[in-house]
Motif scaffolding. Structure first.
Motif, PDB file in Angstrom:
ATOM      1  N   SER A 547      22.369  17.063 -32.764  1.00  0.00           N
ATOM      2  CA  SER A 547      21.717  16.972 -31.597  1.00  0.00           C
ATOM      3  C   SER A 547      20.570  15.855 -31.764  1.00  0.00           C
ATOM      4  CB  SER A 547      21.348  18.053 -30.748  1.00  0.00           C
ATOM      5  OG  SER A 547      20.351  18.723 -31.616  1.00  0.00           O
ATOM      6  N   LYS A 548      19.869  15.095 -30.744  1.00  0.00           N
ATOM      7  CA  LYS A 548      18.813  14.109 -30.847  1.00  0.00           C
ATOM      8  C   LYS A 548      17.721  15.029 -29.799  1.00  0.00           C
ATOM      9  CE  LYS A 548      20.485  11.333 -27.316  1.00  0.00           C
ATOM     10  NZ  LYS A 548      21.103   9.926 -26.724  1.00  0.00           N
ATOM     11  N   MET A 549      16.435  14.863 -30.344  1.00  0.00           N
ATOM     12  CA  MET A 549      15.564  15.389 -29.517  1.00  0.00           C
ATOM     13  C   MET A 549      14.550  14.365 -29.025  1.00  0.00           C
ATOM     14  SD  MET A 549      13.002  17.391 -32.467  1.00  0.00           S
ATOM     15  CE  MET A 549      12.396  16.283 -33.704  1.00  0.00           C
ATOM     16  N   ASP A 579      19.762   4.768 -26.536  1.00  0.00           N
ATOM     17  CA  ASP A 579      21.328   5.150 -27.150  1.00  0.00           C
ATOM     18  C   ASP A 579      21.721   4.406 -28.485  1.00  0.00           C
ATOM     19  OD1 ASP A 579      21.618   7.414 -25.319  1.00  0.00           O
ATOM     20  OD2 ASP A 579      22.493   6.158 -23.879  1.00  0.00           O
ATOM     21  N   GLU A 580      20.624   3.558 -28.792  1.00  0.00           N
ATOM     22  CA  GLU A 580      21.099   2.641 -30.069  1.00  0.00           C
ATOM     23  C   GLU A 580      20.306   3.219 -31.413  1.00  0.00           C
ATOM     24  OE1 GLU A 580      23.537   0.247 -30.336  1.00  0.00           O
ATOM     25  OE2 GLU A 580      23.844   0.219 -28.015  1.00  0.00           O
ATOM     26  N   TYR A 581      20.938   3.461 -32.466  1.00  0.00           N
ATOM     27  CA  TYR A 581      20.366   3.682 -33.700  1.00  0.00           C
ATOM     28  C   TYR A 581      19.384   2.444 -34.224  1.00  0.00           C
ATOM     29  CZ  TYR A 581      19.562   4.081 -38.753  1.00  0.00           C
ATOM     30  OH  TYR A 581      18.957   4.057 -39.993  1.00  0.00           O
ATOM     31  N   LEU A 582      18.148   2.859 -34.502  1.00  0.00           N
ATOM     32  CA  LEU A 582      17.110   1.647 -34.663  1.00  0.00           C
ATOM     33  C   LEU A 582      16.815   1.786 -36.273  1.00  0.00           C
ATOM     34  CD1 LEU A 582      15.263  -0.393 -33.495  1.00  0.00           C
ATOM     35  CD2 LEU A 582      13.499   1.294 -33.167  1.00  0.00           C
ATOM     36  N   PHE A 583      16.406   3.004 -36.818  1.00  0.00           N
ATOM     37  CA  PHE A 583      16.173   2.928 -38.260  1.00  0.00           C
ATOM     38  C   PHE A 583      16.039   4.529 -38.546  1.00  0.00           C
ATOM     39  CE2 PHE A 583      12.020   3.108 -36.237  1.00  0.00           C
ATOM     40  CZ  PHE A 583      11.366   4.005 -36.867  1.00  0.00           C
ATOM     41  N   THR A 584      15.783   4.654 -40.118  1.00  0.00           N
ATOM     42  CA  THR A 584      15.826   6.042 -40.454  1.00  0.00           C
ATOM     43  C   THR A 584      14.334   6.181 -41.196  1.00  0.00           C
ATOM     44  OG1 THR A 584      18.146   6.541 -40.770  1.00  0.00           O
ATOM     45  CG2 THR A 584      16.580   7.831 -41.928  1.00  0.00           C
ATOM     46  N   ALA A 585      13.720   7.181 -40.876  1.00  0.00           N
ATOM     47  CA  ALA A 585      12.244   7.340 -41.887  1.00  0.00           C
ATOM     48  C   ALA A 585      12.055   8.632 -42.019  1.00  0.00           C
ATOM     49  CB  ALA A 585      11.237   6.740 -41.027  1.00  0.00           C
ATOM     50  N   THR A 586      11.077   9.176 -42.959  1.00  0.00           N
ATOM     51  CA  THR A 586      10.890  10.522 -43.366  1.00  0.00           C
ATOM     52  C   THR A 586       9.413  10.641 -42.599  1.00  0.00           C
ATOM     53  OG1 THR A 586      12.008  10.159 -45.410  1.00  0.00           O
ATOM     54  CG2 THR A 586      10.283  11.881 -45.278  1.00  0.00           C
ATOM     55  N   ILE A 604      10.526  -2.964 -30.277  1.00  0.00           N
ATOM     56  CA  ILE A 604      11.770  -2.387 -29.476  1.00  0.00           C
ATOM     57  C   ILE A 604      11.141  -0.892 -28.788  1.00  0.00           C
ATOM     58  CG2 ILE A 604      13.803  -1.412 -29.482  1.00  0.00           C
ATOM     59  CD1 ILE A 604      14.613  -3.516 -31.773  1.00  0.00           C
ATOM     60  N   VAL A 605      10.510  -0.108 -29.585  1.00  0.00           N
ATOM     61  CA  VAL A 605      10.043   1.043 -29.170  1.00  0.00           C
ATOM     62  C   VAL A 605       8.996   0.849 -27.978  1.00  0.00           C
ATOM     63  CG1 VAL A 605       8.695   2.951 -29.804  1.00  0.00           C
ATOM     64  CG2 VAL A 605      10.693   2.120 -31.429  1.00  0.00           C
ATOM     65  N   ILE A 606       8.305  -0.129 -28.224  1.00  0.00           N
ATOM     66  CA  ILE A 606       7.046  -0.362 -26.843  1.00  0.00           C
ATOM     67  C   ILE A 606       7.731  -0.831 -25.773  1.00  0.00           C
ATOM     68  CG2 ILE A 606       5.260  -1.817 -26.408  1.00  0.00           C
ATOM     69  CD1 ILE A 606       4.423  -1.984 -29.452  1.00  0.00           C
ATOM     70  N   VAL A 615      12.037   8.070 -26.243  1.00  0.00           N
ATOM     71  CA  VAL A 615      12.653   7.804 -27.911  1.00  0.00           C
ATOM     72  C   VAL A 615      13.255   8.790 -28.435  1.00  0.00           C
ATOM     73  CG1 VAL A 615      11.742   6.767 -29.942  1.00  0.00           C
ATOM     74  CG2 VAL A 615      10.858   5.767 -27.629  1.00  0.00           C
ATOM     75  N   TYR A 616      14.066   9.049 -29.137  1.00  0.00           N
ATOM     76  CA  TYR A 616      14.874  10.101 -29.665  1.00  0.00           C
ATOM     77  C   TYR A 616      14.677  10.141 -31.283  1.00  0.00           C
ATOM     78  CZ  TYR A 616      16.653  11.195 -24.910  1.00  0.00           C
ATOM     79  OH  TYR A 616      16.876  11.372 -23.550  1.00  0.00           O
ATOM     80  N   ALA A 617      14.815  11.287 -31.775  1.00  0.00           N
ATOM     81  CA  ALA A 617      14.944  11.519 -33.258  1.00  0.00           C
ATOM     82  C   ALA A 617      16.231  12.343 -33.613  1.00  0.00           C
ATOM     83  CB  ALA A 617      13.621  12.149 -33.756  1.00  0.00           C
ATOM     84  N   ARG A 618      17.055  11.963 -34.428  1.00  0.00           N
ATOM     85  CA  ARG A 618      18.169  12.865 -34.823  1.00  0.00           C
ATOM     86  C   ARG A 618      17.938  13.410 -36.229  1.00  0.00           C
ATOM     87  NH1 ARG A 618      23.168  10.057 -33.138  1.00  0.00           N
ATOM     88  NH2 ARG A 618      22.558   8.665 -35.094  1.00  0.00           N
ATOM     89  N   LEU A 619      18.162  14.414 -36.659  1.00  0.00           N
ATOM     90  CA  LEU A 619      17.864  15.110 -38.051  1.00  0.00           C
ATOM     91  C   LEU A 619      19.164  14.465 -38.809  1.00  0.00           C
ATOM     92  CD1 LEU A 619      16.135  16.674 -39.856  1.00  0.00           C
ATOM     93  CD2 LEU A 619      17.796  18.767 -39.526  1.00  0.00           C
TER      94      LEU A 619
END
Length: 625
Positions: A547-549, A579-586, A604-606, A615-619
């Protein structure tokens, strides 16, 4: 000895040398021409502004110098040179007063082609010779520019170092053609421009509409001519436009329904279309229909005046450079209908609105690529509630034909796609005049003004795939709730969804749930009131790794911060936007992910934030818990 003191007006008209040759030499007196220093100063000021009258004045001064060298006159420059402030207020009469003082001092005859200057000079005891300009119609040879206009040529485009081009045809069927294989040079264009300006000076059917640094606009009989030079343009250019198609309203084959509306109901009309579509031609036909068939008094407001109308219809330009002054005069004249060509700036729309609300029938010509765009140009410029009182009919012209006609009216109703009765509000309905089909609705929701495309809305409602796309109404409601919540809790993480047309579900992180509900539910009540829908609040839980939050985003200095909770520190997340993957970060030690504002991902976020998109984050799977 005959002493002559010419003022700026007669020097610019280039008449002093002619009067000396044709009249004053016959007296056999010695002729002394005393030129006040104020005259070349004023002429130089005009020339510095690239005004044609300045160059004409310089040519006349050179001609007087030639007469002096030939022994015909003695020439002397007298008096003091005016300062910059005196030149800048020359229109107030300061320079003219200096010139009269010179004539009085030397007991000379003042030469002028300005009647007011002559009258004041005589009142002060100064002898004055008044040159009256010839305003009688004179037969002129066809200009070089006019010769380019052969059959069906609608516009001619001349530019230095290029071949002359023209547009041939009628709206919808226009082609660009080359008129000559030989390129024009600077001197060619200068010769053509000077010929036009020289004739404009004497012809009763021609006048200079605009004269500013680098550009002159001339109405030359039925031609509208724009002469552009550096620094306004990057090269010498002449553009001339001629109406080639004058139609009557019956030539458009309009329906009886539209004709009936024009005769009985339409008082605020917008004629819209893209450049060259035929808007002005239709406006001309409509103006003459109202004048002759409906027996109405019709006037126009134009800048520049380029409508090709019958002599019975008076065409007004901006009075003292301001169309608001023209509107004041029109309210005194009391026409039945006024054509406003073209309505572009916010002040134009306000003037149009003032005239219409004062009871004058208004026909505005506007640029628009779609019929609805003409109405949308009013949003933000006029209060929503008065738009139907100002505009009741929009006619969209394409390829010289009437393509769409919209009728506007105000009603109070629940907007399409909403069911709850307490969502009822004032709504502007835009319908197709011929079919009476509802096409658009305009209303306010929260702080937003919504232009709802009804056809698209229905299409969204009928889409029932597994992952059903949200309807425009759902998106608006969710966006409004999100905006109101963030006003109370700027760092809140939330999910918003519609349970039904009557209720929405707000899932919010536990840290902010209490703040959003408020004491005795007062805060959530206010959010419900502003959002116009009942809201059910639940705590947000993230359990499923797939799921995404939603996450809170903030901007500080040159950085963008994606904010998480402390328990997320050290975990890796996929960032998803629209609904588009942008990047992965810690997630870092401060429970956030920071980005520099100038990198593409941050931009893109702005952009998403500006559109109120979450803006969503998915583990990531490897960090599952």
């Amino acid at each position: 000895m005959l002493k002559l003191v010419p003022d700026t007006s007669i020097i610019i008209d280039q008449q002093v040398s002619k009067l000396i040759e044709d009249e004053f030499r016959k007296t056999n007196d010695e002729i002394q021409v005393l030129i006040p220093e104020a005259v070349p100063s004023e002429i130089e000021n005009h020339a510095n502004k690239r005004k044609e009258i300045g160059y004409k004045g310089i040519d006349e001064l050179k001609e007087l110098r030639r007469l002096s060298e030939d022994g015909i006159i003695t020439l002397e420059f007298v008096g003091r040179r005016p300062n910059l402030e005196e030149i800048s207020i020359a229109g107030g009469g300061e320079i003219d007063a200096m010139i009269r003082d010179i004539a009085r001092k030397y007991h000379a005859t003042l030469l002028t082609s300005d009647k007011l200057q002559k009258e004041i000079a005589e009142a002060q005891g100064v002898t004055a010779y008044y040159y009256k300009k010839d305003v009688e119609p004179i037969a002129y040879n066809k200009t070089e520019l006019e010769k380019y206009f052969t059959e069906n040529i609608s516009s001619v485009h001349l530019r230095e170092n290029t071949t002359p081009m023209a547009k041939r045809g009628v709206p919808g069927h226009v082609e660009l053609v080359e008129l000559d294989y030989k390129a024009l040079r600077y001197n060619d264009l200068d010769r053509i421009a000077k010929e036009i300006l020289e004739q404009t000076k004497h012809r009763h059917d021609s006048f200079i509409e605009i004269d500013k640094k680098g550009v002159t606009v001339v109405q030359f009989d039925d031609l509208r001519i724009t002469i552009a030079k550096p620094p306004f343009a990057d090269g010498y250019e002449i553009t001339a436009i001629k109406p080639v198609n004058k139609l009557d309203l019956e030539d458009y084959n309009i329906s009886d329904k539209l004709l009936q509306r024009l005769e009985n109901d339409a008082k605020g009309i917008l004629i819209a279309g893209s450049p060259g579509a035929g808007k002005s031609t239709f406006a001309q036909a409509l103006a003459e229909y109202y004048h002759y068939d409906m027996e109405k008094i019709v006037k126009t407001m134009e800048s520049p005046r380029d409508l090709n109308l019958d002599d019975n219809i008076t065409q007004y330009a901006p009075l003292e450079g301001d169309m608001e002054n023209t509107a004041d005069i029109l309210l005194l004249v009391r026409p039945d209908f006024t054509i406003f060509d073209e309505v572009r700036k916010t002040r134009d729309f306000e003037i149009y609105s003032d005239m219409r609300l004062a009871g004058v029938g208004m026909i505005g010509v506007v640029h628009a690529t779609r019929a609805i765009d003409a109405v949308q140009r009013l949003l933000g410029r006029l209060e929503l509630g008065i738009i139907p009182s100002v505009i009741d009919t929009t006619i969209y012209i394409e390829d010289g034909e009437v393509k769409h006609v919209y009728a506007l009216e105000m009603t109070v109703k629940v907007p399409t796609g909403m069911l709850e009765a307490d969502l009822s509000r004032p709504v502007i309905e835009i319908k197709d005049l011929e079919t009476d089909e509802l096409l658009y609705e305009i209303y306010t929701y929260g702080e937003q003004t919504i232009v709802m495309d009804i056809q698209k809305n229905y299409a969204s409602l009928q889409d029932e795939e597994n992952e059903r796309e949200k309807t425009p109404v759902e998106k608006i409601v969710e966006r409004t709730i999100r905006k109101e919540v963030l006003k109370v809790a700027p760092n809140a993480i939330m999910e918003v969804s519609l349970i039904s047309d009557k209720r929405a579900l707000l899932e919010i992180d536990p840290d902010h749930a209490g703040v959003i509900i408020g004491k005795n539910g007062k805060t959530i009540d206010k959010i419900e009131e502003k959002s116009g829908i009942s809201i059910e609040v639940e705590e947000l839980e993230i359990k499923n790794i797939d799921s995404k939050m939603p996450i809170n985003v903030s901007v500080s200095g040159n950085y963008l911060s994606l904010n998480f909770n402390k328990e997320n520190i050290g975990s890796s997340y996929d960032i998803i936007v629209e609904d588009e993957y942008l990047f992965t970060a810690t997630v870092g030690k401060k429970a956030n992910i920071r980005l520099k504002k100038d990198i593409e991902m941050a931009e893109i976020v702005i952009r998403a934030m500006k559109k109120d998109e979450p803006v969503y984050a998915r583990l990531r799977n490897e960090d599952a818990y």
